[in-house]
Design a protein around this motif. Structure first.
Motif: not given
Ligand SMILES: [Zn+2]
Length: 265
Positions: A66, A100, A138, A160, A244-245
């Motif tokens: 990410t 992100a 993200s 997030t 992260v996604a």
């Protein structure tokens, strides 16, 4: 464009109280119930070396990372080397890495109000999409800091929001101010490994971040060998490695109000 990467927090009593209170405000609690521990490798800002060497190291293990991009930095020189340019960011997206958001201008969200933070993040997302990335879900706070109003505004936009305080994402952790561990400085690799052991024992989600990936890294980066050892350790310790996604989707992170509205439209 030069940015000040050394953070100068507001050390007044007011600043200290704000940082303590904001951790309690506008929370979105995670529910984490995983069969295996989960880890995400992330790169902030992000230097070209992260987009090339960092990406190659992850890809060699079949993983993806990410990249929290501040679009205004792209292609410019900085204290961690040259930042990835638009073509390199597009290539990352093409290869399946997650693009992100940081703020566009590396704006300090601790000093910004809601509208300022949201505008800067929206501009960043717009520029990144023009470069070929899908709309970001993200976000990472530059310098890890945020005001309550900025946190509330940005929480409507992203699934997030990552900060810089240490910790694991477990049930009850705040996805609007999520912890992370830096692979940076003399003990970066050691700290990352210690937190990986904790995450493995608790089947929690750990987000690691670094900046440049270079033989002589900046104080915010790490060496290729250190990153390679950590990726190999993640595999050896039985972690699922996800962006992260993807990790947020895997824990069933609740969608933001705006995403639900977009899906319904
Ligand atoms: Zn940053």
């Amino acid at each position: 464009m030069q940015i000040d990467l050394v953070y100068h927090p507001d050390r007044t009593l007011k600043g200290k109280i704000r940082r303590r209170l904001v951790r309690l405000a506008h929370r979105r609690a995670a529910v984490v119930n995983l069969p295996r521990p989960l880890i995400s490798f992330s790169f902030d800002d992000a230097p070209a070396s992260a987009a090339t060497i960092g990406a190659q190291l992850l890809e060699a293990h079949g993983h993806r990372g990410t990249y929290y991009i501040s679009a205004a930095l792209a292609g410019h020189d900085g204290p961690m080397g040259r930042y990835a340019n638009a073509e390199q960011i597009a290539a990352l997206a093409q290869a399946g890495h997650e693009i992100a958001c940081h703020t566009y201008s590396h704006l300090d969200c601790g000093q910004a109000n809601g509208a300022q933070a949201d505008e800067d993040a929206a501009l960043n997302d717009e520029v990144l999409r023009a470069w070929g990335a899908p709309s970001a879900t993200s976000f990472a706070y530059p310098y890890g800091d945020v005001s309550a109003a900025a946190k509330q505004a940005l929480a409507h936009r992203f699934t997030t929001l990552r900060a810089l305080h240490h910790g694991l994402i477990e049930t009850g952790s705040d996805l609007n101010q999520a912890p992370a561990i830096g692979i940076e400085g003399p003990d970066g690799e050691g700290a990352a490994l210690r937190w990986m052991m904790r995450a493995a024992a608790k089947k929690a989600w750990l987000i690691l971040y670094t900046h440049d990936v270079a033989e002589s890294p900046s104080e915010w980066g790490c060496t290729p060998v250190a990153l390679e050892r950590l990726i190999a350790a993640a595999d050896r310790l039985g972690f699922d490695v996800a962006t992260v996604a993807d990790a947020a989707a895997r824990i069933g992170a609740p969608e933001t109000a705006r995403q639900s509205a977009r899906a319904a439209a």
